[in-house]
Design an enzyme around this catalytic site. Structure first.
Site, PDB file in Angstrom:
ATOM      1  N   HIS A  22      -2.113  19.438  68.220  1.00 19.54           N
ATOM      2  CA  HIS A  22      -3.530  19.719  68.010  1.00 19.54           C
ATOM      3  C   HIS A  22      -3.702  20.988  67.179  1.00 19.54           C
ATOM      4  CE1 HIS A  22      -7.402  21.562  69.316  1.00 19.54           C
ATOM      5  NE2 HIS A  22      -7.798  20.375  68.889  1.00 19.54           N
ATOM      6  N   ASP A  72      -9.443  16.420  63.983  1.00 21.66           N
ATOM      7  CA  ASP A  72      -9.859  17.365  65.023  1.00 21.66           C
ATOM      8  C   ASP A  72     -11.363  17.270  65.282  1.00 21.66           C
ATOM      9  OD1 ASP A  72     -10.104  19.523  66.782  1.00 21.66           O
ATOM     10  OD2 ASP A  72      -8.769  20.796  65.607  1.00 21.66           O
ATOM     11  N   MET A  82      -9.915  21.132  47.922  1.00 17.64           N
ATOM     12  CA  MET A  82      -9.828  22.355  47.134  1.00 17.64           C
ATOM     13  C   MET A  82     -11.034  22.420  46.207  1.00 17.64           C
ATOM     14  SD  MET A  82      -7.038  23.646  44.333  1.00 17.64           S
ATOM     15  CE  MET A  82      -5.701  24.006  45.446  1.00 17.64           C
ATOM     16  N   TYR A 122      -4.764  27.773  48.991  1.00 19.66           N
ATOM     17  CA  TYR A 122      -3.341  28.116  48.888  1.00 19.66           C
ATOM     18  C   TYR A 122      -2.880  28.888  50.123  1.00 19.66           C
ATOM     19  CZ  TYR A 122      -3.269  26.931  43.863  1.00 19.66           C
ATOM     20  OH  TYR A 122      -3.336  26.283  42.655  1.00 19.66           O
ATOM     21  N   TYR A 140      -7.850  18.681  41.094  1.00 20.45           N
ATOM     22  CA  TYR A 140      -8.517  19.067  42.342  1.00 20.45           C
ATOM     23  C   TYR A 140      -8.489  17.920  43.363  1.00 20.45           C
ATOM     24  CZ  TYR A 140     -10.118  23.317  40.046  1.00 20.45           C
ATOM     25  OH  TYR A 140     -10.167  24.536  39.405  1.00 20.45           O
TER      26      TYR A 140
END
Length: 150
Positions: A22, A72, A82, A122, A140
């Site tokens: 998790h 999640d 990104m 990053y 991207y």
């Protein structure tokens, strides 16, 4: 080979998905992403010859079958892209593909998807559990998934 499991998911990738806990994060990187330098503290998995959308689809489809990689539910945006850098004149039609894929497998749909500034992406990658290197040519096209409770 396993019956009912997307063939694109290698034994190594299946093992890593099962090992993740998790809140662990998985980055599926495009062909331009500096996988080896950004992911040097992570498990790196090569999926050369494949694109990000097909890997994303296979992982989320696998979760629908076996519940091995739920997104999640304790955070608002378990999927992150990104963000395009200011001044870059780049279109990101691949993001629409990601949104449709997430909508198929998560009831929050596109609301589960956020964006992270390039250099922060990053930095977040440096703490990811695993990074998948693809041959994706779209710009991207990097995507980060945060695993939920199984």
């Amino acid at each position: 080979m396993l019956k009912g499991i997307p063939e694109i998911l290698s034994p190594e990738l299946l093992k890593v998905l099962c090992e993740m806990g998790h809140s662990d994060r998985l980055v599926i990187a495009d062909g331009n992403f500096p996988v080896e330098s950004m992911g040097k503290n992570a498990i790196t998995i090569r999926c050369d010859g494949h694109g990000v959308p097909e890997i994303l689809e296979a992982i989320l489809k696998l979760d629908a079958i076996l519940r091995v990689f739920p997104l999640d539910t304790y955070i608002e945006k378990p999927v992150n892209l990104m963000e395009v850098m200011p001044g870059d004149d780049v279109q990101t039609p691949i993001w629409d593909v990601y949104k449709k894929t997430v909508e198929k497998y998560d009831e929050r749909g596109k609301n589960a998807i956020g964006e992270i500034e390039r250099f922060k992406f990053y930095e977040e990658t440096k703490t990811a559990y695993a990074v998948i290197a693809t041959s994706e040519k779209a710009l991207y096209a990097n995507i980060m998934l945060q695993k939920g409770v199984v």
